[in-house]
Design an enzyme around this catalytic site. Structure first.
Site, PDB file in Angstrom:
ATOM      1  N   GLU A 199     -19.249  -9.267  12.337  1.00 22.71           N
ATOM      2  CA  GLU A 199     -19.581 -10.569  12.113  1.00 22.71           C
ATOM      3  C   GLU A 199     -21.153 -10.952  12.100  1.00 22.71           C
ATOM      4  OE1 GLU A 199     -17.119 -13.547  14.164  1.00 22.71           O
ATOM      5  OE2 GLU A 199     -15.400 -12.707  13.760  1.00 22.71           O
ATOM      6  N   TYR A 247     -17.235  -1.978  13.646  1.00 27.56           N
ATOM      7  CA  TYR A 247     -16.434  -2.995  14.311  1.00 27.56           C
ATOM      8  C   TYR A 247     -16.939  -4.049  15.084  1.00 27.56           C
ATOM      9  CZ  TYR A 247     -12.062  -4.676  16.398  1.00 27.56           C
ATOM     10  OH  TYR A 247     -11.138  -5.467  16.669  1.00 27.56           O
ATOM     11  N   LYS A 257       9.049  -0.666 -16.262  1.00 23.78           N
ATOM     12  CA  LYS A 257       9.893   0.453 -15.478  1.00 23.78           C
ATOM     13  C   LYS A 257       8.484   0.790 -14.302  1.00 23.78           C
ATOM     14  CE  LYS A 257      11.030   3.356 -18.308  1.00 23.78           C
ATOM     15  NZ  LYS A 257      10.815   2.830 -19.728  1.00 23.78           N
ATOM     16  N   SER A 266      10.767   2.059 -23.561  1.00 22.73           N
ATOM     17  CA  SER A 266       9.420   2.165 -23.212  1.00 22.73           C
ATOM     18  C   SER A 266       8.838   0.913 -23.154  1.00 22.73           C
ATOM     19  CB  SER A 266       8.463   3.041 -24.165  1.00 22.73           C
ATOM     20  OG  SER A 266       9.146   4.454 -24.161  1.00 22.73           O
TER      21      SER A 266
END
EC number: 2.7.7.-
Length: 290
Positions: A93, A89, A171, A167
């Site tokens: 940069e 973290y 879905k 089909s």
């Protein structure tokens, strides 16, 4: 009465906005002998604000008052995650101005954080992501703890969405694009891998769950589902069922009271040849969502 002092800790992180040259020099001059691991990097926020993002793992516990003497204007918090997580973290940069020592592997504060996350009812998959090294080492114990103390039982109606059509019309894709974490329930009794996801998807369903079990899943009351060796609380907010056939064909009407199934369905969509639309009342053998 004297004010309560904040608890001391070894692992702290800080953010210092609009830092001065003097403050940067203080960070660069930190003494290596005081830390197991320390890292600090320069960053710019979304609004372009320059800031220092740092993580300090002290050898001895420190109170916030002592840290304020070091960098008075910085925002300090007790660190979460592993040393490796904080290293990534603070260096995201690629402008690191300080590195002392090496990240400590699997420290006890990480384990305490993972245990606290289990007690707070967080999903095991999220705990594994945040405390990856701890999970590799203590995963079985964390899972056993979660099963022992239990997830908060469901106290809301799980939304049920049915999508029917032939089909190849999309879905499964429509179900997969719904917002939220997903668990795909396969045919069979077991729910291994279920981690209280937002959505449970039953793809290509044609009645392969017992009728009484389906009614309980679709309801609003506490319910447990089986995993190998135990049971876990079912707490998903939504069930999405895709099928080539209409719900009235899923179960035998001579043995199952189908209106009980239909009334638990909140939304039923079907393929009209061009798009998915809400099923008109004329197509419903029983009313839904009442």
């Amino acid at each position: 009465m004297a004010p309560v002092r904040a608890a001391a800790a070894k692992r702290w992180c800080f953010t210092l906005n609009n830092y001065t040259a003097e403050e940067e020099a203080k960070v660069r001059a930190l003494l290596p002998g005081e830390f197991h691991f320390a890292i600090c990097g320069k960053e710019r926020g979304e609004q372009g604000t320059p800031h220092l993002q740092g993580f300090l793992h002290f050898k001895k516990k420190q109170r916030l008052s002592a840290l304020k003497k070091l960098l008075a204007r910085a925002h300090w918090e007790k660190a979460r995650g592993s040393d490796h997580d904080n290293e990534e973290y603070c260096s995201k940069e690629n402008d690191v101005i300080l590195t002392i020592g090496e990240p400590v592997q699997g420290n006890r504060s990480d384990l305490a954080g993972a245990v606290a996350a289990v007690k707070a009812g967080r999903r095991m998959v999220d705990i594994a992501r945040e405390f990856s090294e701890i999970y590799v080492k203590y995963g079985r114990g964390l899972r056993d703890l979660a099963l022992m103390i239990g997830q908060k039982p469901r106290d809301f109606k799980t939304e049920v969405v049915v999508i029917t059509g032939p089909s190849g019309v999309g879905k499964s894709r429509l179900a997969s694009e719904m917002e939220g974490s997903k668990f795909y329930k396969m045919k069979g009794d077991w729910w291994d891998g279920y981690s209280n996801e937002d959505i449970v998807i039953m793809d290509d369903f044609y009645g392969w769950l017992p009728f009484c079990e389906m009614l309980r899943l679709m309801d609003r009351y506490p319910h447990k589902v089986p995993v190998k060796g135990s049971y876990v609380e079912f707490t998903s907010k939504k069930i999405v069922i895709t099928s080539n056939t209409h719900p009235e064909s899923w179960y035998c009407p001579d043995k199952c009271y189908l209106p009980a199934l239909f009334r638990r369905i909140n939304k039923w969509m079907y393929w009209d040849g061009l798009r998915f639309e809400d099923v008109p009342d004329a197509m419903k053998k029983h009313p839904i969502n009442y």
